[in-house]
Design an enzyme around this catalytic site. Structure first.
Site, PDB file in Angstrom:
ATOM      1  N   GLY A  88      -0.460   4.283 -25.382  1.00  0.00           N
ATOM      2  CA  GLY A  88      -0.978   5.278 -24.443  1.00  0.00           C
ATOM      3  C   GLY A  88      -2.404   5.032 -24.007  1.00  0.00           C
ATOM      4  O   GLY A  88      -3.034   5.939 -23.437  1.00  0.00           O
ATOM      5  N   LEU A 140      -9.134  -5.608 -28.589  1.00  0.00           N
ATOM      6  CA  LEU A 140      -9.310  -6.904 -29.257  1.00  0.00           C
ATOM      7  C   LEU A 140     -10.389  -7.732 -28.578  1.00  0.00           C
ATOM      8  O   LEU A 140     -11.138  -8.443 -29.238  1.00  0.00           O
ATOM      9  CB  LEU A 140      -7.970  -7.657 -29.268  1.00  0.00           C
ATOM     10  N   LYS A 158     -13.239 -12.293 -37.209  1.00  0.00           N
ATOM     11  CA  LYS A 158     -13.193 -13.477 -38.075  1.00  0.00           C
ATOM     12  C   LYS A 158     -14.553 -13.823 -38.680  1.00  0.00           C
ATOM     13  O   LYS A 158     -15.129 -14.896 -38.422  1.00  0.00           O
ATOM     14  CB  LYS A 158     -12.624 -14.684 -37.316  1.00  0.00           C
ATOM     15  N   GLY A 189      -6.515   3.346 -35.823  1.00  0.00           N
ATOM     16  CA  GLY A 189      -7.414   2.368 -36.439  1.00  0.00           C
ATOM     17  C   GLY A 189      -8.702   2.936 -36.992  1.00  0.00           C
ATOM     18  O   GLY A 189      -8.958   4.152 -36.930  1.00  0.00           O
ATOM     19  N   GLU A 223      -2.077  11.583 -28.366  1.00  0.00           N
ATOM     20  CA  GLU A 223      -0.768  10.933 -28.408  1.00  0.00           C
ATOM     21  C   GLU A 223      -0.238  10.934 -29.842  1.00  0.00           C
ATOM     22  O   GLU A 223       0.827  11.433 -30.141  1.00  0.00           O
ATOM     23  CB  GLU A 223      -0.976   9.523 -27.893  1.00  0.00           C
ATOM     24  N   ILE A 245     -11.931   2.657 -36.147  1.00  0.00           N
ATOM     25  CA  ILE A 245     -12.988   3.252 -35.308  1.00  0.00           C
ATOM     26  C   ILE A 245     -12.605   4.652 -34.820  1.00  0.00           C
ATOM     27  O   ILE A 245     -13.405   5.586 -34.964  1.00  0.00           O
ATOM     28  CB  ILE A 245     -13.370   2.295 -34.165  1.00  0.00           C
ATOM     29  N   GLY A 270      -7.180   7.227 -30.903  1.00  0.00           N
ATOM     30  CA  GLY A 270      -6.131   6.210 -31.058  1.00  0.00           C
ATOM     31  C   GLY A 270      -5.964   5.790 -32.501  1.00  0.00           C
ATOM     32  O   GLY A 270      -6.372   6.490 -33.435  1.00  0.00           O
TER      33      GLY A 270
HETATM   34  N1  COA Z   1     -10.105 -12.859 -31.417  1.00  0.00           N
HETATM   35  C1  COA Z   1      -9.394 -13.294 -32.490  1.00  0.00           C
HETATM   36  N2  COA Z   1      -8.912 -12.462 -33.442  1.00  0.00           N
HETATM   37  C2  COA Z   1      -9.170 -11.155 -33.291  1.00  0.00           C
HETATM   38  C3  COA Z   1      -9.905 -10.630 -32.215  1.00  0.00           C
HETATM   39  C4  COA Z   1     -10.386 -11.550 -31.257  1.00  0.00           C
HETATM   40  N3  COA Z   1     -11.074 -11.126 -30.206  1.00  0.00           N
HETATM   41  N4  COA Z   1     -10.012  -9.303 -32.364  1.00  0.00           N
HETATM   42  C5  COA Z   1      -9.369  -8.980 -33.477  1.00  0.00           C
HETATM   43  N5  COA Z   1      -8.852 -10.090 -34.036  1.00  0.00           N
HETATM   44  C6  COA Z   1      -8.060 -10.171 -35.256  1.00  0.00           C
HETATM   45  C7  COA Z   1      -8.729  -9.443 -36.414  1.00  0.00           C
HETATM   46  O1  COA Z   1      -9.596 -10.300 -37.115  1.00  0.00           O
HETATM   47  C8  COA Z   1      -7.536  -9.025 -37.246  1.00  0.00           C
HETATM   48  O2  COA Z   1      -7.073 -10.171 -37.937  1.00  0.00           O
HETATM   49  P1  COA Z   1      -6.425 -10.045 -39.388  1.00  0.00           P
HETATM   50  O3  COA Z   1      -5.140  -9.249 -39.163  1.00  0.00           O
HETATM   51  O4  COA Z   1      -6.175 -11.452 -39.771  1.00  0.00           O
HETATM   52  O5  COA Z   1      -7.427  -9.305 -40.207  1.00  0.00           O
HETATM   53  C9  COA Z   1      -6.476  -8.704 -36.190  1.00  0.00           C
HETATM   54  O6  COA Z   1      -6.848  -9.451 -35.025  1.00  0.00           O
HETATM   55  C10 COA Z   1      -6.395  -7.207 -35.832  1.00  0.00           C
HETATM   56  O7  COA Z   1      -7.691  -6.790 -35.415  1.00  0.00           O
HETATM   57  P2  COA Z   1      -8.284  -5.342 -35.709  1.00  0.00           P
HETATM   58  O8  COA Z   1      -9.639  -5.261 -35.173  1.00  0.00           O
HETATM   59  O9  COA Z   1      -8.089  -5.035 -37.164  1.00  0.00           O
HETATM   60  O10 COA Z   1      -7.371  -4.458 -34.820  1.00  0.00           O
HETATM   61  P3  COA Z   1      -6.360  -3.268 -35.203  1.00  0.00           P
HETATM   62  O11 COA Z   1      -5.283  -3.737 -36.093  1.00  0.00           O
HETATM   63  O12 COA Z   1      -7.191  -2.086 -35.580  1.00  0.00           O
HETATM   64  O13 COA Z   1      -5.629  -3.017 -33.824  1.00  0.00           O
HETATM   65  C11 COA Z   1      -5.315  -2.873 -31.494  1.00  0.00           C
HETATM   66  C12 COA Z   1      -6.304  -3.063 -32.634  1.00  0.00           C
HETATM   67  C13 COA Z   1      -6.086  -3.055 -30.244  1.00  0.00           C
HETATM   68  C14 COA Z   1      -4.178  -3.873 -31.533  1.00  0.00           C
HETATM   69  C15 COA Z   1      -4.759  -1.415 -31.607  1.00  0.00           C
HETATM   70  O14 COA Z   1      -5.730  -0.530 -31.323  1.00  0.00           O
HETATM   71  C16 COA Z   1      -3.625  -1.149 -30.714  1.00  0.00           C
HETATM   72  O15 COA Z   1      -2.519  -1.104 -31.185  1.00  0.00           O
HETATM   73  N6  COA Z   1      -3.830  -0.988 -29.409  1.00  0.00           N
HETATM   74  C17 COA Z   1      -2.747  -0.731 -28.481  1.00  0.00           C
HETATM   75  C18 COA Z   1      -3.247  -0.084 -27.298  1.00  0.00           C
HETATM   76  C19 COA Z   1      -3.818   1.266 -27.610  1.00  0.00           C
HETATM   77  O16 COA Z   1      -4.971   1.437 -27.777  1.00  0.00           O
HETATM   78  N7  COA Z   1      -2.984   2.281 -27.620  1.00  0.00           N
HETATM   79  C20 COA Z   1      -3.432   3.637 -27.877  1.00  0.00           C
HETATM   80  C21 COA Z   1      -3.104   4.043 -29.230  1.00  0.00           C
HETATM   81  S1  COA Z   1      -1.348   3.814 -29.436  1.00  0.00           S
END
Ligand code: COA
Length: 435
Positions: free
Chosen positions: A339, A316, A364, A220, A241, A222, A218
């Site tokens: 996806g 998240l 955070k 990001g 995807e 990780i 996916g």
């Molecule tokens: N509580 C509060 N804030 C949280 C949090 C939580 N549990 N988890 C993450 N955050 C905050 C982070 O601190 C970060 O904040 P910032 O923008 O101020 O730095 C922000 O939320 C984004 O977190 P991050 O861990 O950097 O996530 P990411 O940008 O890598 O995106 C998803 C993670 C889940 C949104 C992303 O994987 C996604 O788009 N998922 C959609 C579903 C999916 O997996 N689809 C398949 C691929 S399309």
């Protein structure tokens, strides 16, 4: 029928001339990221700003450009964005109440398009026309064909930087209404910073992946870190995807050769590509990659046909039942479903398959645990407790599928950040989960 070159010249116009064809209330369709048409959208926005247009709606997914209708609340009602997967600028506009979200599993978007919508114009950025009069959809399989089938007109931006995907969608010049030439470098994703925790998580997941497996990664840090941790593997395949930089690296170093796949042997399969210029160069004229429609690529019944299918996605937060939120922080919208569920299900149905949802244990600066007793109020459940398989943090791997509530809670607490384990155990007991 006109010769292709004559047809091309007859339909060639400026972005402003194409935008002048747009009428009040039109529904426009675009696909994702590098397939989007920035010059056309700007010219249409210019008309909306000039008071010449109202009620124009634009559907798109994973926006790569700062489109005016996402950046400027003043365009609401004149030119409004509807996203099938909002992130970036769209995320801000959806939270601000001046753009809207279309919830869907990615695999179902073409079916929604075919059943629910018809488009006054479908807009797509394509590679230069070949000698037979065809333009390549370049990086987009996704839902482009569905929108094309439901569109009264097609506006293309021809961009010399677009790769020609020879095993991907094509459109013939005779199907096109307006041709706008716009040679601007393709949008690239900034390189993801991989920190120590992401590296640890990538390593933990890589330990679970056998040689010969087929992978989906996916978006990001990780998934990217896992990709890099797979460089020492052999005979891997790709059915994914989004085609990413780490996949090009795995192909270049020989870890991926697609030789053990049950379907599309010898080729990587994806539904769109977005990342660095290295990806676009890889796709160009390359028979080893197939960019196919999402209703096929993301169908769990297709995904599971490859043995040892491994999916890796981010999230998240997750609760003690294993309900995964990957779309919101409480009520604050973060992204669409994409996806994730398609690949969780497909991987779990594959012989030897596994699905990993991975994230660092806290957010955070260590103040918030992403493993929680219950999801935050308003959080969106992306992957249900019945679909979830493996959850991974930098503290280890929890295997939840088929396990009881008590076993899930025990395993999840064990991989939570140590600062939060006691509190999570207290909450679990209070809720009556046997520990
Ligand atoms: N509580 C509060 N804030 C949280 C949090 C939580 N549990 N988890 C993450 N955050 C905050 C982070 O601190 C970060 O904040 P910032 O923008 O101020 O730095 C922000 O939320 C984004 O977190 P991050 O861990 O950097 O996530 P990411 O940008 O890598 O995106 C998803 C993670 C889940 C949104 C992303 O994987 C996604 O788009 N998922 C959609 C579903 C999916 O997996 N689809 C398949 C691929 S399309």
């Amino acid at each position: 029928m006109m010769y292709a070159q004559e047809d091309y010249q007859a339909k060639k116009m400026t972005a402003a001339q194409a935008a002048a064809l747009v009428e009040n209330g039109w529904l426009l369709g675009m696909d994702s990221s590098a397939a989007q048409t920035p010059a056309l959208m700007q010219a249409i926005a210019d008309r909306a700003y000039a008071g010449q247009l109202e009620g124009v709606k634009v559907q798109a997914l994973l926006d790569a450009y700062p489109f005016a209708y996402y950046m400027d609340p003043a365009l609401l009602g004149k030119m409004t964005g509807f996203s099938w997967f909002s992130s970036g600028a769209a995320r801000q506009a959806v939270n601000g109440g001046y753009a809207d979200l279309l919830p869907s599993y990615y695999r179902d978007i073409p079916s929604h398009i075919r059943r629910e919508y018809s488009y006054d114009a479908f807009c797509i950025s394509v590679s230069p026309m070949d000698k037979h009069g065809y333009f390549s959809f370049a990086t987009a399989g996704s839902y482009s064909q569905a929108m094309l089938d439901k569109a009264q007109r097609v506006f293309v931006e021809v961009n010399k930087y677009q790769p020609r995907a020879i095993r991907g969608g094509q459109i013939h010049v005779s199907q096109v209404t307006a041709i706008v030439e716009n040679d601007s470098p393709l949008p690239v994703l900034p390189p993801v910073k991989i920190d120590r925790d992401s590296e640890t998580i990538g390593g933990l997941i890589a330990e679970q992946i056998p040689d010969g497996a087929c992978v989906q990664l996916g978006i990001g840090a990780i998934p990217d870190a896992t990709g890099l941790a797979l460089r020492s593997k052999h005979d891997l395949g790709i059915h994914t995807e989004m085609f990413t930089d780490s996949m090009v690296e795995l192909i270049a170093c020989g870890a991926v050769n697609n030789s053990k796949k049950q379907i599309h042997r010898g080729r990587s399969v994806t539904t769109f590509a977005y990342g660095s210029q290295r990806i676009y160069d890889y796709i160009d004229d390359n028979p080893a990659i197939e960019i196919l429609p999402v209703e096929y690529v993301n169908d769990p019944a297709v995904i599971c046909r490859n043995d040892n299918m491994i999916s890796i996605n981010a999230a998240l937060e997750v609760d003690l039942f294993g309900q995964v939120c990957a779309e919101s922080v409480g009520t604050r919208h973060m992204s669409g479903t994409g996806g994730q569920v398609d690949f969780v299900r497909g991987a779990c149905q594959s012989k030897g398959g596994k699905s990993f949802i991975a994230f660092t244990s806290t957010a955070k600066g260590g103040t918030i645990s992403k493993i929680r007793s219950t999801l935050a109020p308003g959080a969106v459940v992306t992957t249900s407790k019945n679909d979830v398989d493996y959850i991974v943090t930098e503290y280890g791997v929890a295997h939840l599928r088929g396990r009881s509530l008590a076993e899930r809670a025990r395993q999840l607490i064990a991989i939570a950040h140590p600062d939060f384990r006691e509190e999570l155990a207290f909450e679990a007991k209070k809720r009556g989960i046997m520990l």
